[in-house]
Design an enzyme around this catalytic site. Sequence first.
Site, short mmCIF file in Angstrom:
data_model
loop_
_atom_site.label_atom_id
_atom_site.label_comp_id
_atom_site.label_asym_id
_atom_site.label_seq_id
_atom_site.Cartn_x
_atom_site.Cartn_y
_atom_site.Cartn_z
N ASP A 8 3.18 -9.34 0.59
CA ASP A 8 4.21 -8.58 1.29
C ASP A 8 5.14 -9.55 2.05
OD1 ASP A 8 5.41 -6.27 2.64
OD2 ASP A 8 4.28 -6.92 4.39
N ASP A 10 7.67 -8.45 5.20
CA ASP A 10 7.75 -8.14 6.63
C ASP A 10 6.36 -7.96 7.23
OD1 ASP A 10 10.59 -8.00 7.22
OD2 ASP A 10 10.64 -6.28 5.87
N LYS A 152 2.63 0.31 -4.29
CA LYS A 152 2.50 -1.08 -4.70
C LYS A 152 1.27 -1.32 -5.57
CE LYS A 152 4.78 -3.18 -0.65
NZ LYS A 152 4.63 -4.20 0.42
N ASP A 175 0.19 -6.01 5.37
CA ASP A 175 0.03 -5.64 6.77
C ASP A 175 0.23 -4.15 7.06
OD1 ASP A 175 2.97 -5.70 6.41
OD2 ASP A 175 2.99 -5.43 8.60
N ASP A 179 1.08 -1.24 1.86
CA ASP A 179 0.36 -2.29 1.14
C ASP A 179 -1.03 -1.85 0.71
OD1 ASP A 179 2.35 -4.36 1.41
OD2 ASP A 179 1.77 -4.52 3.52
#
Length: 226
Positions: A8, A10, A152, A175, A179
């Site tokens: 990921d 951010d 994802k 995070d 995710d």
Amino acid sequence: MHPPLAVDIDGTLTDDARALDPRVVDPLRSWPAPVVVATGKALPYPVGLCEFLGLPVRVIAENGGATYLADDDDLTFHGDREAARAVVEAYRDAGYDLGWGAVDLVNRWRETEVAVNVDQPLDPLRDVAERRGMRVFDTGYAYHVTTPDVDKGVALRSVAERLDYDPAQFAAVGDSENDAGMLDVAGTSFAVANADEAAKAAAGDVTEGSFADGFLEALDRIRGAR
């Protein structure tokens, strides 16, 4: 042998101000297996990140709604942006706003979903989305209105097949709740310490470090396990 890596942006490659941590550059560039950048951002962002880092462009964007691999030069889209737009229009009709100002660069290039600023009320957005058969991901940075069967994890399965890997061969780091699908699908997975509860529950392990510190810690632990 190092596993392919899905990561990921951010909250994972960044600091707490969402700036890319420069310490992640060399480890990403030197990783000896494919690196897939997997983000909730629109497609130009991860593509640009790969270009500037000197990585082959292998990206999952819009929470799985868009994927591109330089390996097969194939760009795919999944999801229903018109349905997402209908959700946010109903949200607007109820008196709310997307919260991005007059020039909405967050959604300007989105193909499969719509994002709402986290400064806006979440519960009414989720209510509208659920009534219309859609889902809202709260990433901590935006609320993403997307199709329920797109995430994802689904995208990682597709990308792994296209790269001739089993998804379980991947290591993944993230995070946020967006995710979770990816962390669950990957054979080795880490949530960084600043992750939300959904990501931590889906991950195989949680790092002691937060943000990019956690990502770098995860890479050290992946290397140590090989």
